[in-house]
Design an enzyme around this catalytic site. Structure first.
Site, PDB file in Angstrom:
ATOM      1  N   CYS A 127     118.252 112.520   8.031  1.00 56.26           N
ATOM      2  CA  CYS A 127     119.175 113.652   8.082  1.00 56.26           C
ATOM      3  C   CYS A 127     118.518 114.792   7.328  1.00 56.26           C
ATOM      4  O   CYS A 127     118.406 114.749   6.100  1.00 56.26           O
ATOM      5  CB  CYS A 127     120.528 113.300   7.463  1.00 56.26           C
ATOM      6  SG  CYS A 127     121.672 114.699   7.406  1.00 56.26           S
TER       7      CYS A 127
ATOM      8  N   CYS B 228     122.269 120.852  12.224  1.00 61.04           N
ATOM      9  CA  CYS B 228     121.575 119.561  12.181  1.00 61.04           C
ATOM     10  C   CYS B 228     120.112 119.850  11.882  1.00 61.04           C
ATOM     11  O   CYS B 228     119.398 120.417  12.719  1.00 61.04           O
ATOM     12  CB  CYS B 228     121.724 118.820  13.509  1.00 61.04           C
ATOM     13  SG  CYS B 228     120.785 117.268  13.598  1.00 61.04           S
TER      14      CYS B 228
END
Length: 274
Positions: free
Chosen positions: A73, A217
């Protein structure tokens, strides 16, 4: 249990220090904590653990809101770096961490931005994983009764990138979940919808695996730029405009790591009885 709420461009996280606290997170507990009405509310849970290797500073774990553990992430990595310095777990500016499938170096700059060495993008289908006979720059897929042209890459997690004319009208809500769980992605995938504005500027929306569409993201921005460069659409340094804000991505091409630079914001500290 003490925790911090943080975000990277609106992609929000619950961050927990498991170096000085004994904690265990079951999928059920994570789902309860992730609930925005009944819990803390977040896109991902980030857990700071002691290093497994003496050459490293920490181990970095990531859980989606649905309780599933993932290996990468990018926005979370920036918040992770900011968190460990804020909490006095380290005073280093170059922070070396392990993840479920590799290592990363997180660099906190003088202006409190965080630069992340995301490693080299991997276009091999088996690495994504993606079901294909051989590696291609562009794949043809059938989904939702449409023919989709896409690029596929691993940034430590699986990404599918589709070029669109306008991200504002892209079918993120309908096509995103269909492609996320497409049979050609055995571990599901993050789906990026990329609009090329200029060779050094893209707009992007991402439907994240296990979380749905998020404000930003980080690994998705990296994947979009990597695919765009591979397909000859983009320059080596690209500004990525996401719903939550801006990231800067730099990649010199095969054989080189990709770098992501962006902000990490501490919102508040909290305590919750489990």
């Amino acid at each position: 249990m003490q925790f911090s709420k943080m975000h990277g461009l609106g992609n929000d996280f619950m961050v927990v220090d498991a170096v000085t606290q004994n904690v265990f997170f079951s999928p059920e507990l994570i789902r309860r904590l992730a609930d925005r009405h009944l819990g803390v509310g977040f896109d991902q849970l980030l857990v700071v653990e002691p290093p497994y290797d003496p050459e490293l500073d920490f181990h970095y774990r990531i859980f989606n809101a649905d309780g599933s553990e993932v290996a990468q992430c990018g926005n979370g990595a920036r918040c992770f770096a900011r968190f460990v310095r804020l909490k006095g777990l380290t005073n280093k500016r170059d922070i070396r961490v392990s993840t479920a499938n590799g290592r990363m170096v997180l660099t906190v700059t003088d202006d409190d931005l965080v630069r992340v060495n995301m490693g080299e993008p991997n276009f091999e289908p088996s690495a994504v994983p993606f079901r294909a006979n051989k590696a291609e720059k562009t794949y043809i897929m059938r989904a939702a009764e449409q023919t989709i042209l896409c690029g596929v890459v691993s940034m430590g997690n699986p990404h599918c990138v589709i070029q669109v004319d306008d991200v504002d009208t892209a079918a993120v809500e309908t096509l995103g979940p269909v492609l996320e769980s497409h049979e050609r992605f055995p571990e599901r995938a993050n789906i990026g919808f990329m609009q090329v504005v200029k060779r050094e500027h893209i707009r992007l929306r991402v439907y994240e695996r296990g979380a749905g569409e998020t404000q930003a993201c980080g690994s998705g921005a990296c994947a979009a730029v990597a695919v765009g460069i591979q397909q000859g659409l983009l320059d080596e340094e690209v500004r990525v405009e996401l719903p939550g804000g801006r990231l800067d991505i730099a990649w010199k091409g095969p054989g080189h790591p990709l770098y992501m630079t962006g902000p990490a914001v501490h919102v508040y500290d909290g305590f919750i009885h489990l």
